[in-house]
Write an enzyme that holds these catalytic residues in place. Structure first.
Site, PDB file in Angstrom:
ATOM      1  N   GLY A   1      26.301  52.724  17.864  1.00 22.00           N
ATOM      2  CA  GLY A   1      25.561  52.506  19.102  1.00 22.00           C
ATOM      3  C   GLY A   1      24.065  52.750  19.006  1.00 22.00           C
ATOM      4  O   GLY A   1      23.434  53.083  20.007  1.00 22.00           O
TER       5      GLY A   1
ATOM      6  N   ARG B   1      34.742  42.668  17.436  1.00 25.08           N
ATOM      7  CA  ARG B   1      35.930  41.872  17.737  1.00 25.08           C
ATOM      8  C   ARG B   1      35.523  40.451  18.061  1.00 25.08           C
ATOM      9  O   ARG B   1      34.488  40.215  18.690  1.00 25.08           O
ATOM     10  CB  ARG B   1      36.656  42.437  18.967  1.00 25.08           C
ATOM     11  CG  ARG B   1      37.612  43.567  18.679  1.00 25.08           C
ATOM     12  CD  ARG B   1      38.292  44.002  19.957  1.00 25.08           C
ATOM     13  NE  ARG B   1      39.186  42.995  20.512  1.00 25.08           N
ATOM     14  CZ  ARG B   1      40.436  42.800  20.110  1.00 25.08           C
ATOM     15  NH1 ARG B   1      40.950  43.523  19.143  1.00 25.08           N
ATOM     16  NH2 ARG B   1      41.188  41.863  20.665  1.00 25.08           N
ATOM     17  N   ILE B   2      36.363  39.515  17.636  1.00 24.82           N
ATOM     18  CA  ILE B   2      36.168  38.122  18.020  1.00 24.82           C
ATOM     19  C   ILE B   2      36.643  37.970  19.464  1.00 24.82           C
ATOM     20  O   ILE B   2      37.669  38.532  19.858  1.00 24.82           O
ATOM     21  CB  ILE B   2      36.958  37.194  17.072  1.00 24.82           C
ATOM     22  CG1 ILE B   2      36.325  37.255  15.674  1.00 24.82           C
ATOM     23  CG2 ILE B   2      37.003  35.774  17.602  1.00 24.82           C
ATOM     24  CD1 ILE B   2      37.103  36.534  14.601  1.00 24.82           C
TER      25      ILE B   2
ATOM     26  N   ASN C   1      24.377  38.494  21.517  1.00 27.74           N
ATOM     27  CA  ASN C   1      24.886  39.242  20.364  1.00 27.74           C
ATOM     28  C   ASN C   1      23.758  39.458  19.366  1.00 27.74           C
ATOM     29  O   ASN C   1      22.825  38.653  19.293  1.00 27.74           O
ATOM     30  CB  ASN C   1      26.021  38.454  19.683  1.00 27.74           C
ATOM     31  CG  ASN C   1      26.635  39.214  18.522  1.00 27.74           C
ATOM     32  OD1 ASN C   1      26.847  40.426  18.596  1.00 27.74           O
ATOM     33  ND2 ASN C   1      26.918  38.519  17.433  1.00 27.74           N
TER      34      ASN C   1
ATOM     35  N   HIS D   1      23.312  39.901  15.268  1.00 29.03           N
ATOM     36  CA  HIS D   1      24.077  39.715  14.031  1.00 29.03           C
ATOM     37  C   HIS D   1      23.167  39.969  12.832  1.00 29.03           C
ATOM     38  O   HIS D   1      22.081  39.385  12.738  1.00 29.03           O
ATOM     39  CB  HIS D   1      24.653  38.300  13.968  1.00 29.03           C
ATOM     40  CG  HIS D   1      25.457  38.080  12.725  1.00 29.03           C
ATOM     41  ND1 HIS D   1      26.735  38.593  12.575  1.00 29.03           N
ATOM     42  CD2 HIS D   1      25.159  37.469  11.557  1.00 29.03           C
ATOM     43  CE1 HIS D   1      27.178  38.279  11.369  1.00 29.03           C
ATOM     44  NE2 HIS D   1      26.238  37.599  10.732  1.00 29.03           N
TER      45      HIS D   1
ATOM     46  N   SER E   1      19.486  38.394  13.516  1.00 30.82           N
ATOM     47  CA  SER E   1      19.329  37.355  14.536  1.00 30.82           C
ATOM     48  C   SER E   1      19.905  37.848  15.864  1.00 30.82           C
ATOM     49  O   SER E   1      20.975  38.459  15.892  1.00 30.82           O
ATOM     50  CB  SER E   1      20.102  36.086  14.139  1.00 30.82           C
ATOM     51  OG  SER E   1      19.762  35.643  12.836  1.00 30.82           O
TER      52      SER E   1
ATOM     53  N   LEU F   1      32.315  31.704  16.248  1.00 33.15           N
ATOM     54  CA  LEU F   1      31.835  33.007  15.780  1.00 33.15           C
ATOM     55  C   LEU F   1      30.409  32.943  15.223  1.00 33.15           C
ATOM     56  O   LEU F   1      30.130  32.161  14.312  1.00 33.15           O
ATOM     57  CB  LEU F   1      32.787  33.542  14.699  1.00 33.15           C
ATOM     58  CG  LEU F   1      32.407  34.886  14.083  1.00 33.15           C
ATOM     59  CD1 LEU F   1      32.579  36.011  15.083  1.00 33.15           C
ATOM     60  CD2 LEU F   1      33.194  35.157  12.821  1.00 33.15           C
ATOM     61  N   ASP F   2      29.550  33.783  15.757  1.00 32.58           N
ATOM     62  CA  ASP F   2      28.161  33.929  15.274  1.00 32.58           C
ATOM     63  C   ASP F   2      27.425  32.593  15.199  1.00 32.58           C
ATOM     64  O   ASP F   2      26.599  32.372  14.314  1.00 32.58           O
ATOM     65  CB  ASP F   2      28.147  34.617  13.890  1.00 32.58           C
ATOM     66  CG  ASP F   2      28.741  36.007  13.938  1.00 32.58           C
ATOM     67  OD1 ASP F   2      28.629  36.663  14.979  1.00 32.58           O
ATOM     68  OD2 ASP F   2      29.324  36.436  12.920  1.00 32.58           O
TER      69      ASP F   2
ATOM     70  N   GLU G   1      16.300  45.732  14.316  1.00 33.27           N
ATOM     71  CA  GLU G   1      17.205  45.498  15.449  1.00 33.27           C
ATOM     72  C   GLU G   1      16.757  46.276  16.679  1.00 33.27           C
ATOM     73  O   GLU G   1      16.745  45.755  17.797  1.00 33.27           O
ATOM     74  CB  GLU G   1      18.634  45.904  15.085  1.00 33.27           C
ATOM     75  CG  GLU G   1      19.247  45.059  13.981  1.00 33.27           C
ATOM     76  CD  GLU G   1      20.728  45.330  13.780  1.00 33.27           C
ATOM     77  OE1 GLU G   1      21.333  46.041  14.604  1.00 33.27           O
ATOM     78  OE2 GLU G   1      21.289  44.828  12.786  1.00 33.27           O
TER      79      GLU G   1
HETATM   80  C1  GAR Z   1      24.284  46.401  13.704  1.00 33.75           C
HETATM   81  O1  GAR Z   1      23.675  46.336  12.437  1.00 33.75           O
HETATM   82  C2  GAR Z   1      24.653  45.020  14.184  1.00 33.75           C
HETATM   83  O2  GAR Z   1      23.748  44.038  13.780  1.00 33.75           O
HETATM   84  C3  GAR Z   1      25.997  44.836  13.529  1.00 33.75           C
HETATM   85  O3  GAR Z   1      26.624  46.087  13.589  1.00 33.75           O
HETATM   86  C4  GAR Z   1      25.636  47.104  13.612  1.00 33.75           C
HETATM   87  C5  GAR Z   1      25.895  47.991  14.795  1.00 33.75           C
HETATM   88  O4  GAR Z   1      25.062  49.132  14.776  1.00 33.75           O
HETATM   89  N1  GAR Z   1      26.750  43.835  14.185  1.00 33.75           N
HETATM   90  C6  GAR Z   1      27.662  43.074  13.584  1.00 33.75           C
HETATM   91  O5  GAR Z   1      27.930  43.158  12.412  1.00 33.75           O
HETATM   92  C7  GAR Z   1      28.333  42.057  14.509  1.00 33.75           C
HETATM   93  N2  GAR Z   1      29.275  41.275  13.769  1.00 33.75           N
HETATM   94  P1  GAR Z   1      24.970  50.086  16.041  1.00 33.75           P
HETATM   95  O6  GAR Z   1      26.395  50.397  16.481  1.00 33.75           O
HETATM   96  O7  GAR Z   1      24.277  51.310  15.540  1.00 33.75           O
HETATM   97  O8  GAR Z   1      24.196  49.375  17.112  1.00 33.75           O
END
Ligand code: GAR
Length: 210
Positions: free
Chosen positions: A12, A91-92, A107, A109, A136, A144-145, A174
């Site tokens: 998170g 999750r998808i 989202n 990614h 992104s 998906l994505d 991010e």
């Molecule tokens: C992030 O790096 C995000 O881009 C990735 O999971 C991480 C979550 O970090 N998301 C995916 O891989 C989606 N398929 P966080 O829980 O610390 O925000």
């Protein structure tokens, strides 16, 4: 102010950046609820620390993805959000769920889409010998994505790069970019139409890393 529901499965850190941006009035929004499919997601604790309703919805008690997603939709709807933010939600989502929130779900990614949809993006970028990698933010569509990209941020890949270290540098980006894109949405400047993303009426054509 707009109402946001954030879905998480893990740490998170993106959620925290969004909570902080709201608290500092950098975002004209409130996080109305955080929902996780994992009981031990630290994102749930971050929500509690910020006095935000934290909901654990256990996918293992549902027999099908569609059943789970119906319950997830019902849970989200009780908060009447303007925007659904996927922040490390692993999750998808089924087509009916995605259709319900069309144009209202974002989202993040960790790749330069359309490269490396799915999992293990950092390792895949390293294995491919890429010299640049990144992240992104996109609107969510049923594939998906694959929804239209709104913003990307690049980071260099160094020689003998460790995927964990690369992931950390991506995540620094991010935490900067996700609150910015969410702000655009909450200001009414960002929308999806005909599977394309628009900012201030201008089509965003940020793809091109295939
Ligand atoms: C992030 O790096 C995000 O881009 C990735 O999971 C991480 C979550 O970090 N998301 C995916 O891989 C989606 N398929 P966080 O829980 O610390 O925000």
């Amino acid at each position: 102010k707009k109402s946001i529901v954030v879905l998480v499965s893990g740490n998170g850190s993106n959620l925290q950046a969004i909570i902080d941006a709201c608290a500092q009035q950098k975002l004209p929004a409130n996080v109305s609820a955080v929902i996780s499919n994992k009981a031990d997601a630290y994102g749930l604790q971050r929500a509690k620390n910020a006095n935000i309703p934290a909901v654990f919805l256990d996918h293992s008690t549902f027999t099908s993805r569609e059943d789970y997603d119906r319950q997830l939709l019902a849970e989200i709807s009780t908060f009447s959000p303007d925007l659904i933010v996927l922040a490390g939600f692993m999750r998808i989502l089924s087509p009916d769920f995605v259709a319900h929130f069309e144009g209202k779900m974002l989202n993040i990614h960790p790749s330069l889409l359309p490269k490396y949809k799915g999992l293990h993006t950092h390792q895949r970028a390293i294995d491919a010998g890429d010299t640049e990698h990144g992240v992104s933010v996109h609107f969510v569509t049923a594939a998906l994505d694959d929804g239209p990209v709104i913003l990307q941020s690049k980071v260099p890949v160094f020689a003998e790069q460790d995927p964990e270290e690369l992931a950390q540098r991506v995540q620094v980006q991010e935490r900067q970019m996700y609150p910015l894109v969410i702000k655009w949405f909450c200001q009414g400047r960002l929308l999806m139409k005909n599977n394309k993303a628009f900012l201030d009426g201008n089509e965003l054509e940020v793809q091109g890393y295939a």
